[in-house]
Motif scaffolding. Structure first.
Motif, PDB file in Angstrom:
ATOM      1  N   LYS A 370      -6.106  -7.308  -2.454  1.00 34.29           N
ATOM      2  CA  LYS A 370      -5.542  -7.981  -1.279  1.00 34.29           C
ATOM      3  C   LYS A 370      -6.096  -7.395   0.022  1.00 34.29           C
ATOM      4  O   LYS A 370      -5.539  -7.630   1.096  1.00 34.29           O
ATOM      5  CB  LYS A 370      -4.013  -7.891  -1.289  1.00 34.29           C
ATOM      6  CG  LYS A 370      -3.440  -6.494  -1.099  1.00 34.29           C
ATOM      7  CD  LYS A 370      -1.910  -6.538  -1.004  1.00 34.29           C
ATOM      8  CE  LYS A 370      -1.344  -5.146  -0.735  1.00 34.29           C
ATOM      9  NZ  LYS A 370       0.127  -5.147  -0.617  1.00 34.29           N
ATOM     10  N   SER A 371      -7.203  -6.629  -0.115  1.00 34.57           N
ATOM     11  CA  SER A 371      -7.829  -5.963   1.040  1.00 34.57           C
ATOM     12  C   SER A 371      -6.808  -5.121   1.785  1.00 34.57           C
ATOM     13  O   SER A 371      -6.765  -5.098   3.017  1.00 34.57           O
ATOM     14  CB  SER A 371      -8.463  -6.992   1.980  1.00 34.57           C
ATOM     15  OG  SER A 371      -9.454  -7.737   1.324  1.00 34.57           O
ATOM     16  N   GLY A 372      -5.975  -4.410   1.022  1.00 35.22           N
ATOM     17  CA  GLY A 372      -4.879  -3.664   1.609  1.00 35.22           C
ATOM     18  C   GLY A 372      -5.141  -2.185   1.816  1.00 35.22           C
ATOM     19  O   GLY A 372      -4.204  -1.431   2.091  1.00 35.22           O
ATOM     20  N   LEU A 373      -6.408  -1.747   1.684  1.00 34.56           N
ATOM     21  CA  LEU A 373      -6.713  -0.348   1.926  1.00 34.56           C
ATOM     22  C   LEU A 373      -6.825  -0.116   3.427  1.00 34.56           C
ATOM     23  O   LEU A 373      -7.776  -0.556   4.065  1.00 34.56           O
ATOM     24  CB  LEU A 373      -8.014   0.044   1.218  1.00 34.56           C
ATOM     25  CG  LEU A 373      -7.952   0.047  -0.319  1.00 34.56           C
ATOM     26  CD1 LEU A 373      -9.338   0.195  -0.912  1.00 34.56           C
ATOM     27  CD2 LEU A 373      -7.034   1.166  -0.823  1.00 34.56           C
ATOM     28  N   GLY A 374      -5.841   0.564   3.991  1.00 36.06           N
ATOM     29  CA  GLY A 374      -5.815   0.775   5.443  1.00 36.06           C
ATOM     30  C   GLY A 374      -6.564   2.013   5.891  1.00 36.06           C
ATOM     31  O   GLY A 374      -6.629   2.296   7.079  1.00 36.06           O
ATOM     32  N   PHE A 375      -7.096   2.778   4.929  1.00 35.24           N
ATOM     33  CA  PHE A 375      -7.831   4.009   5.195  1.00 35.24           C
ATOM     34  C   PHE A 375      -6.903   5.094   5.742  1.00 35.24           C
ATOM     35  O   PHE A 375      -5.689   4.956   5.703  1.00 35.24           O
ATOM     36  CB  PHE A 375      -9.036   3.754   6.093  1.00 35.24           C
ATOM     37  CG  PHE A 375      -9.966   2.680   5.561  1.00 35.24           C
ATOM     38  CD1 PHE A 375     -10.073   2.434   4.205  1.00 35.24           C
ATOM     39  CD2 PHE A 375     -10.715   1.898   6.421  1.00 35.24           C
ATOM     40  CE1 PHE A 375     -10.917   1.449   3.712  1.00 35.24           C
ATOM     41  CE2 PHE A 375     -11.560   0.915   5.944  1.00 35.24           C
ATOM     42  CZ  PHE A 375     -11.660   0.689   4.591  1.00 35.24           C
TER      43      PHE A 375
END
Length: 420
Positions: A370-375
């Motif tokens: 879900k492209s949820g890697l916020g770093f």
């Protein structure tokens, strides 16, 4: 006399052969900072033995480093003749991006094709491998390769939750309700290393509950003056939790290992930290069942692809370095990583039998899909890791208000952007 002369000649020839042999033997140096009990530490040690067996003619030299060593002086080491041939390095603008922009790393674009890494990893897996001329992630050459994933979650004591009649929360409101329930039972719910990484990771996780796509992209890309609103909410929330007793006031001077010990010894129901603890927890926690839940945010979690294997510009053996990277990225060691409780980035989940590793890999895939890697919060600015730890400490100790905390971290962020 002839016998002595023959003996001297033979001895001299043997010494010459030994000398030549030593001169011809390569030394290949590998560094990493994963602790021996972590999943990466366990699996890479096995890979190291295989690598040594495959190259008996090479002196393969491994050195155990610490995250703090390379965080503090990595650039200086990479710019010296003491640098190894390949090493684990922290990803992000302030670390890998910085040394890449300084010309201290080897461009790996040719190896990506030659070794077939682009057939194993997708472009999303390379986002934190690429840095432009300013050291900003997301575009430019590949300067390093990650072979695992990681994310921050909340570890929890399943036995304690079941005894209290509680379930892992799926919303922030449910999480607060769980903490209140434990507090009513006389327990401090959350172990926290307030002056260490878990402090800033919890802060960032709370900030992500108020962050949209544009905020995360601007923040991590250092593309706009810092909008402090999400951090203000996070700082106010943390202070509220300390006041309510959800976080022990003693944590204001606590580091991560001490906070982790409160959890592993069964004294705290919850502990916020990253998947790098999975292997250690799996081997040390024997007295209770434990699990992890993703900190409930609308989309983003603190996390990323893992630290990078990088090849210093001065590496004498870049081909061997590429071979090492390929070995740790191979199906065999990716599966080993999952079965050691780690988070493989390119494993077949069907071959992972360890439930901890299988769950961690599945959760990472869920966040990644879900492209949820916020770093991580310290990435945008060189030295921000120390800034955030220092300001977090001030926040928890009461020497900074929430507003002062935001004002001071914003000043450092904005000053860095202006000097780009």
């Amino acid at each position: 006399m002839k016998r002595i002369a023959r003996l001297a000649l033979a001895l001299g020839t043997a010494m010459l052969m030994t000398s030549v042999g030593h001169a011809e033997q390569k030394t290949f140096k590998i560094w990493w900072f994963e602790e021996p009990t972590t999943a990466q530490g366990i699996v890479w040690k096995k890979a190291l033995e295989e690598f040594k067996a495959k190259h008996p003619d090479i002196n393969v030299s491994f050195e155990q480093k610490t995250f703090q060593q390379l965080q503090a002086s990595g650039g200086m080491i990479l710019n010296s003749d003491q640098a190894p041939d390949v090493l684990e390095y922290n990803k992000g603008n302030a670390t890998a991006g910085l040394v890449a922009s300084q010309g201290l790393l080897t461009n790996l674009d040719d190896y990506v094709k030659k070794e077939g890494w682009d057939k194993i990893l997708n472009e999303g897996d390379f986002v934190l491998s690429r840095y432009d001329e300013k050291g900003i992630y997301g575009s430019g050459p590949v300067w390093g390769v990650s072979v695992f994933g990681e994310y921050v979650s909340c570890f929890y004591n399943i036995d304690m939750f079941e005894k209290a009649g509680l379930k892992p929360p799926t919303t922030l409101e449910e999480w607060v309700a769980d903490m209140e329930a434990f507090k009513q039972k006389g327990l401090t719910p959350l172990a926290l290393g307030a002056i260490d990484t878990s402090g800033q990771h919890l802060l960032a996780s709370l900030a992500y509950t108020k962050a949209d796509d544009a905020w995360v992209q601007n923040y991590q890309g250092l593309k706009a003056p810092l909008d402090g609103a999400p951090y203000l909410y996070a700082a106010q929330t943390l202070l509220d939790w300390v006041t309510k007793g959800y976080i022990n006031k003693d944590s204001t001077g606590m580091k991560d290992p001490d906070a982790a010990l409160l959890f592993t010894s069964g004294k705290a129901p919850m502990y916020v930290s990253g998947t790098w603890n999975l292997g250690t927890f799996a081997s040390t926690i024997k007295d209770f069942k434990w699990g992890q839940f993703v900190i409930p945010t609308p989309k983003y979690s603190v996390g990323s692809t893992g630290n990078l294997w990088v090849v210093p510009k001065g590496s004498k053996n870049p081909d061997l370095a590429a071979e090492w990277i390929s070995l740790t990225l191979s199906p065999k060691y990716q599966a080993e990583l999952g079965n050691a409780g780690g988070v493989p980035i390119a494993a077949d989940l069907s071959v992972i039998t360890n439930p901890i590793g299988k769950n961690a890999a599945a959760v990472f895939k869920q966040i990644s899909d879900k492209s949820g890697l916020g770093f991580y919060p310290d990435w945008p600015v060189p030295g921000y890791y120390d800034v955030l730890n220092q300001k977090d400490t001030g926040l928890f100790q009461g020497s900074l208000t929430a507003e002062q905390f935001v004002e001071q971290i914003k000043q450092v962020y904005d000053d860095t952007q202006e000097n780009q």
